[in-house]
Motif scaffolding. Structure first.
Motif, PDB file in Angstrom:
ATOM      1  N   ARG A 539      -0.810  41.590  30.385  1.00  0.00           N
ATOM      2  CA  ARG A 539      -0.977  40.167  30.166  1.00  0.00           C
ATOM      3  C   ARG A 539       0.042  40.172  31.859  1.00  0.00           C
ATOM      4  O   ARG A 539       1.018  40.075  32.164  1.00  0.00           O
ATOM      5  CB  ARG A 539      -0.449  39.886  29.235  1.00  0.00           C
ATOM      6  CG  ARG A 539      -0.725  38.284  29.028  1.00  0.00           C
ATOM      7  CD  ARG A 539      -0.046  37.789  27.817  1.00  0.00           C
ATOM      8  NE  ARG A 539       1.069  37.596  27.674  1.00  0.00           N
ATOM      9  CZ  ARG A 539       1.555  38.389  26.365  1.00  0.00           C
ATOM     10  NH1 ARG A 539       1.029  38.745  25.514  1.00  0.00           N
ATOM     11  NH2 ARG A 539       3.019  38.058  25.852  1.00  0.00           N
ATOM     12  N   LEU A 540      -0.736  39.092  32.301  1.00  0.00           N
ATOM     13  CA  LEU A 540       0.018  39.354  33.587  1.00  0.00           C
ATOM     14  C   LEU A 540       0.972  38.547  34.310  1.00  0.00           C
ATOM     15  O   LEU A 540       1.698  39.000  35.058  1.00  0.00           O
ATOM     16  CB  LEU A 540      -1.200  38.725  34.662  1.00  0.00           C
ATOM     17  CG  LEU A 540      -2.146  39.641  35.074  1.00  0.00           C
ATOM     18  CD1 LEU A 540      -3.576  39.108  36.161  1.00  0.00           C
ATOM     19  CD2 LEU A 540      -1.813  41.406  35.732  1.00  0.00           C
ATOM     20  N   SER A 541       1.723  37.825  32.851  1.00  0.00           N
ATOM     21  CA  SER A 541       2.658  36.527  32.866  1.00  0.00           C
ATOM     22  C   SER A 541       3.241  38.014  33.208  1.00  0.00           C
ATOM     23  O   SER A 541       4.841  36.901  33.015  1.00  0.00           O
ATOM     24  CB  SER A 541       2.249  35.895  32.507  1.00  0.00           C
ATOM     25  OG  SER A 541       1.814  36.151  30.677  1.00  0.00           O
ATOM     26  N   THR A 542       3.421  38.485  31.977  1.00  0.00           N
ATOM     27  CA  THR A 542       5.116  39.538  32.038  1.00  0.00           C
ATOM     28  C   THR A 542       5.951  40.140  33.232  1.00  0.00           C
ATOM     29  O   THR A 542       5.716  40.631  32.817  1.00  0.00           O
ATOM     30  CB  THR A 542       4.489  40.644  30.953  1.00  0.00           C
ATOM     31  OG1 THR A 542       3.407  41.481  31.460  1.00  0.00           O
ATOM     32  CG2 THR A 542       3.831  39.648  29.221  1.00  0.00           C
ATOM     33  N   VAL A 543       4.636  40.202  34.359  1.00  0.00           N
ATOM     34  CA  VAL A 543       5.083  40.488  35.341  1.00  0.00           C
ATOM     35  C   VAL A 543       5.248  40.181  36.675  1.00  0.00           C
ATOM     36  O   VAL A 543       5.851  40.718  37.757  1.00  0.00           O
ATOM     37  CB  VAL A 543       4.249  42.247  35.540  1.00  0.00           C
ATOM     38  CG1 VAL A 543       3.856  43.342  34.140  1.00  0.00           C
ATOM     39  CG2 VAL A 543       3.120  41.806  36.006  1.00  0.00           C
ATOM     40  N   ARG A 544       5.450  38.887  36.138  1.00  0.00           N
ATOM     41  CA  ARG A 544       5.620  37.880  37.597  1.00  0.00           C
ATOM     42  C   ARG A 544       7.209  38.299  38.535  1.00  0.00           C
ATOM     43  O   ARG A 544       7.585  38.470  39.943  1.00  0.00           O
ATOM     44  CB  ARG A 544       5.810  36.846  37.415  1.00  0.00           C
ATOM     45  CG  ARG A 544       3.964  36.044  36.327  1.00  0.00           C
ATOM     46  CD  ARG A 544       4.373  34.218  35.825  1.00  0.00           C
ATOM     47  NE  ARG A 544       3.372  34.271  36.395  1.00  0.00           N
ATOM     48  CZ  ARG A 544       2.907  32.972  36.033  1.00  0.00           C
ATOM     49  NH1 ARG A 544       3.697  31.932  35.249  1.00  0.00           N
ATOM     50  NH2 ARG A 544       1.387  32.447  35.225  1.00  0.00           N
ATOM     51  N   ASN A 545       7.451  38.631  37.758  1.00  0.00           N
ATOM     52  CA  ASN A 545       9.371  38.527  37.828  1.00  0.00           C
ATOM     53  C   ASN A 545       9.969  41.114  38.770  1.00  0.00           C
ATOM     54  O   ASN A 545      10.806  40.875  39.041  1.00  0.00           O
ATOM     55  CB  ASN A 545      10.860  38.884  37.132  1.00  0.00           C
ATOM     56  CG  ASN A 545      10.754  36.722  36.426  1.00  0.00           C
ATOM     57  OD1 ASN A 545       9.878  36.601  37.981  1.00  0.00           O
ATOM     58  ND2 ASN A 545      10.302  36.262  35.331  1.00  0.00           N
ATOM     59  N   ALA A 546       8.596  41.307  38.808  1.00  0.00           N
ATOM     60  CA  ALA A 546       8.797  42.548  38.929  1.00  0.00           C
ATOM     61  C   ALA A 546       9.145  42.795  40.291  1.00  0.00           C
ATOM     62  O   ALA A 546       8.359  41.545  40.874  1.00  0.00           O
ATOM     63  CB  ALA A 546       7.249  43.059  38.113  1.00  0.00           C
ATOM     64  N   GLY A 547       9.675  43.795  40.354  1.00  0.00           N
ATOM     65  CA  GLY A 547      10.161  44.739  42.413  1.00  0.00           C
ATOM     66  C   GLY A 547       9.272  45.131  43.016  1.00  0.00           C
ATOM     67  O   GLY A 547       8.658  44.089  43.965  1.00  0.00           O
ATOM     68  N   ARG A 548       8.077  45.176  42.785  1.00  0.00           N
ATOM     69  CA  ARG A 548       6.744  45.434  42.782  1.00  0.00           C
ATOM     70  C   ARG A 548       6.046  45.603  41.784  1.00  0.00           C
ATOM     71  O   ARG A 548       5.854  46.594  40.676  1.00  0.00           O
ATOM     72  CB  ARG A 548       7.079  46.943  43.419  1.00  0.00           C
ATOM     73  CG  ARG A 548       5.499  47.425  44.603  1.00  0.00           C
ATOM     74  CD  ARG A 548       5.495  48.394  45.277  1.00  0.00           C
ATOM     75  NE  ARG A 548       6.656  49.429  44.857  1.00  0.00           N
ATOM     76  CZ  ARG A 548       6.610  50.868  45.022  1.00  0.00           C
ATOM     77  NH1 ARG A 548       5.483  50.789  45.508  1.00  0.00           N
ATOM     78  NH2 ARG A 548       7.919  52.085  44.739  1.00  0.00           N
ATOM     79  N   ILE A 549       4.942  45.186  42.080  1.00  0.00           N
ATOM     80  CA  ILE A 549       3.208  44.990  41.418  1.00  0.00           C
ATOM     81  C   ILE A 549       2.671  46.279  41.554  1.00  0.00           C
ATOM     82  O   ILE A 549       2.171  45.696  43.196  1.00  0.00           O
ATOM     83  CB  ILE A 549       2.660  43.794  41.212  1.00  0.00           C
ATOM     84  CG1 ILE A 549       4.038  43.135  40.523  1.00  0.00           C
ATOM     85  CG2 ILE A 549       1.362  44.136  40.145  1.00  0.00           C
ATOM     86  CD1 ILE A 549       3.588  41.563  40.244  1.00  0.00           C
ATOM     87  N   VAL A 550       1.558  47.153  41.553  1.00  0.00           N
ATOM     88  CA  VAL A 550       1.086  47.664  41.568  1.00  0.00           C
ATOM     89  C   VAL A 550      -0.394  47.970  40.867  1.00  0.00           C
ATOM     90  O   VAL A 550      -0.571  47.750  39.571  1.00  0.00           O
ATOM     91  CB  VAL A 550       1.509  49.626  41.082  1.00  0.00           C
ATOM     92  CG1 VAL A 550      -0.577  51.027  41.942  1.00  0.00           C
ATOM     93  CG2 VAL A 550       2.969  50.113  42.198  1.00  0.00           C
ATOM     94  N   VAL A 551      -1.768  47.346  41.978  1.00  0.00           N
ATOM     95  CA  VAL A 551      -2.702  47.089  40.979  1.00  0.00           C
ATOM     96  C   VAL A 551      -3.833  48.789  41.744  1.00  0.00           C
ATOM     97  O   VAL A 551      -4.211  49.103  42.275  1.00  0.00           O
ATOM     98  CB  VAL A 551      -3.277  46.071  41.293  1.00  0.00           C
ATOM     99  CG1 VAL A 551      -4.623  45.630  41.519  1.00  0.00           C
ATOM    100  CG2 VAL A 551      -2.384  45.030  42.130  1.00  0.00           C
ATOM    101  N   LEU A 552      -4.265  48.842  40.239  1.00  0.00           N
ATOM    102  CA  LEU A 552      -5.022  49.899  40.213  1.00  0.00           C
ATOM    103  C   LEU A 552      -6.506  49.365  39.853  1.00  0.00           C
ATOM    104  O   LEU A 552      -6.816  48.344  39.244  1.00  0.00           O
ATOM    105  CB  LEU A 552      -4.484  50.836  38.907  1.00  0.00           C
ATOM    106  CG  LEU A 552      -3.045  51.514  38.554  1.00  0.00           C
ATOM    107  CD1 LEU A 552      -3.168  52.197  37.400  1.00  0.00           C
ATOM    108  CD2 LEU A 552      -3.138  52.478  39.956  1.00  0.00           C
ATOM    109  N   THR A 553      -7.325  50.203  40.284  1.00  0.00           N
ATOM    110  CA  THR A 553      -8.960  50.239  40.301  1.00  0.00           C
ATOM    111  C   THR A 553      -9.202  51.333  39.626  1.00  0.00           C
ATOM    112  O   THR A 553      -8.847  52.939  40.182  1.00  0.00           O
ATOM    113  CB  THR A 553      -9.430  49.464  41.501  1.00  0.00           C
ATOM    114  OG1 THR A 553      -9.290  50.240  42.438  1.00  0.00           O
ATOM    115  CG2 THR A 553      -8.960  48.232  42.089  1.00  0.00           C
ATOM    116  N   GLU A 554     -10.784  51.658  39.075  1.00  0.00           N
ATOM    117  CA  GLU A 554     -11.125  52.538  39.087  1.00  0.00           C
ATOM    118  C   GLU A 554     -11.348  54.086  40.328  1.00  0.00           C
ATOM    119  O   GLU A 554     -11.466  55.236  40.393  1.00  0.00           O
ATOM    120  CB  GLU A 554     -12.148  52.408  39.008  1.00  0.00           C
ATOM    121  CG  GLU A 554     -12.618  52.109  37.628  1.00  0.00           C
ATOM    122  CD  GLU A 554     -14.581  51.964  37.515  1.00  0.00           C
ATOM    123  OE1 GLU A 554     -15.043  52.081  37.889  1.00  0.00           O
ATOM    124  OE2 GLU A 554     -14.348  51.151  36.192  1.00  0.00           O
TER     125      GLU A 554
END
Length: 587
Positions: A539-554
């Motif tokens: 759930r994306l709302s839980t990571v808004r305060n993360a220092g860095r967000i890494v988006v994975l795809t196939e």
């Protein structure tokens, strides 16, 4: 005939006798004493009939009493030896069963996740319990029955041959037919027993599956469906037992028929020999008693055949599991991972599951700095959880390399690697037992004060103190007596106590109500301080305060950055954010 499998079987099976050599030696000696005393009884009967009863009156009684006293002494020796065989022999078999169960359990714990992905728990439980009981029986009775039967058989044969060679040769003419008959039905019995063990394993698996999910079963009123599934497995088990009992009935009744035919042959042909003057009545009496003893080794051979069928099939299934080698083990000369700073590096990591030809992860390049808080996001099925499962080597990478503080994870011991990583998962697993035991699982030698401090850090001390027995309250299987938030905070306390430098959060709050979520989230934030943290975000709302967000795809890592940076970029993350529904508290 290829004897290698038999030699391998005997080598492994006999190795379990090594700690009990003294008991085995005494057991066999006592078995020989029992067999020897059994052989002497008919000789005494012949002596009394032939000599004592024909002794003049005054001398007959003392001689008869001496023979009786000597036979009573032999009986006492026989009972003492039999008692040792019965008790110590059975205990030896039980110890061997225990040792095999210990080794199998330890081996199962070393097998990787991929093994359990393709094996049902109920089947494995059946091998650990039911199969090994029969091995214990074989371990006790096998050597004893074999040695006693051989001694009795050879001894009786020698006595019978001495009494009447012609009648003895007639008697032993039955043996080749008995052997052929026994082999034929033993093969059928072995096949049926193997199938029966597999079917009872299926029954166990069905029971385990249904009872583990009993809340789902009852909430969906699935009792009828589960009963039909159970009845089907139960019926298959009955069919396998029917085939086994059919073979067993023919086997035992056939052996009984051969035994009775031998007795009838001795009576008829022995009587004819007496009529022709070639045999005395006392010799026929001794002969008949010896034939009765001859039936004893035959019964023992039959019992040994049964034990072999049941024990060997169980041992085969034991060896099948023991032959499964863990594919994730310590490399030769593996190092202890110490003073971990927490830098995690994925270098062109690709992975596919052993049963699949499709890559789940493809060319992942990612570096997490010591103490950094990084969130992994992406659509379902892109490998977020799989990537984190590769870090503690629950699975082995297909290509590429993972490093901690610059050291490849393959170069360090599994124990030190996994001690350095703590995981808090959405699906919390708590063991049957007390609250104290479950928290202490993170560090078994921890003191009670340390456990309580870990619970305070996890925000769990207050609700634990309110439980009926506090930290000594039994929480039931899988923590069934606790709420979802309480179970989650216990799992966080367990990780606090473990105190690892690297953390993995697998969306630990997504299944909780808003109040529990807030409490758990606060605990997680305290736990993540000064630790390298990977968060798997569903759930994306839980990571808004993360220092860095890494988006994975196939295709791998699509983009990375802060929440605001990724939204401004308008890429994959922005599209996921736009498509994500908000919970009422987030609107």
């Amino acid at each position: 005939m290829n004897l290698s499998p038999l030699r391998a079987f005997l080598r492994v099976f006999l190795s379990y006798y090594r700690p009990y050599r003294r008991t085995l030696t005494l057991d066999l000696l006592c078995a020989f004493v029992v067999a020897g005393v059994t052989l002497i009884y008919p000789l005494f009967a012949g002596y009394v009939t032939r000599t004592v009863l024909h002794t003049p009156g005054p001398q007959a009684l003392p001689e008869l009493l001496r023979v009786g006293a000597f036979m009573l002494a032999l009986l006492a020796v026989q009972i003492a030896a039999n008692t040792y065989v019965d008790y110590q022999g059975h205990m030896m078999g039980t110890y061997i069963e225990r040792d095999m169960r210990r080794d199998l359990f330890a081996h199962l714990q070393r097998l990787p996740f991929s093994f359990y992905d393709s094996h049902r728990t109920g089947q494995l439980m059946s091998r650990v319990t039911n199969d090994l009981y029969d091995i214990g029986e074989l371990a006790h009775h096998g050597p004893e029955d074999l040695s006693t039967a051989l001694l009795l058989f050879v001894g009786v044969f020698a006595v019978l041959l001495h009494l009447n060679p012609a009648l003895t040769l007639l008697l032993f003419a039955f043996l080749p037919f008995m052997a052929a008959y026994a082999v034929f039905f033993n093969v059928r019995l072995n096949r049926a027993l193997l199938q029966s063990r597999e079917r009872i394993g299926d029954v166990n698996a069905q029971v385990e599956d249904t009872l583990a999910g009993i809340r789902v079963v009852q909430s969906f009123t699935g009792e009828g469906t589960e009963q039909r599934r159970f009845d089907a497995e139960n019926a298959r088990f009955v069919d396998s037992r029917r085939a086994g009992y059919h073979a067993e009935a023919h086997f035992y009744q056939g052996m009984l028929a051969f035994s009775q035919l031998m007795t009838i042959a001795v009576l008829v042909f022995g009587g004819l020999t007496i009529l022709r003057g070639g045999l005395r009545v006392d010799e026929l009496l001794t002969y008949l008693l010896c034939v009765g003893i001859l039936l004893e080794p035959i019964r023992r051979f039959v019992n040994l055949a049964r034990l072999l069928q049941e024990g060997v099939t169980g041992f085969q299934r034991f060896q099948e599991l023991m032959a499964v080698q863990p594919d994730i083990v310590d490399a030769p000369g593996a190092l202890e991972l110490k003073a971990v700073r927490g830098e995690v590096t994925f270098e062109r990591v690709s992975f596919r599951y052993p049963s699949s030809s499709t890559l789940v992860l493809r060319d992942i390049d990612l570096t997490v700095r010591p103490g950094e808080f990084v969130a992994l996001v992406g659509a379902s099925g892109v490998g977020k959880s799989t990537l984190c499962a590769l870090l503690p080597r629950f699975y082995e990478v297909t290509a590429g390399q993972i490093r901690i503080d610059g050291i490849p994870v393959e170069a360090v011991t599994l124990a030190s690697l996994r001690r350095s990583i703590g995981a808090v998962q959405q699906d919390v697993y708590l063991f049957s037992g007390t609250v104290l035991d479950n928290i202490r699982y993170g560090r078994p030698w921890a003191s009670t004060d340390e456990v309580i401090e870990a619970a305070r850090q996890a925000g769990a001390h207050e609700f634990i103190a309110a439980l009926p027995q506090g930290y000594h309250t039994d929480i039931g299987q899988r923590g069934v007596k606790l709420s979802g938030g309480q179970k989650q905070r216990l799992s966080i306390a367990r990780v606090f106590l473990k105190d690892p430098p690297i953390l993995i959060f697998d969306e630990a709050t997504s299944a909780l109500d808003s109040v529990s979520e807030r409490l758990v989230q606060e605990s997680l934030e305290r736990l993540a301080q000064r630790r390298t943290t990977l968060v798997i975000a569903h759930r994306l709302s839980t990571v808004r305060n993360a220092g860095r967000i890494v988006v994975l795809t196939e295709s791998g890592v699509a983009e990375q950055g802060s929440h605001e940076e990724l939204l401004r970029r308008g890429g994959v993350y922005a599209r996921l954010q736009a498509a994500a529904p908000l919970r009422p508290a987030e609107r």
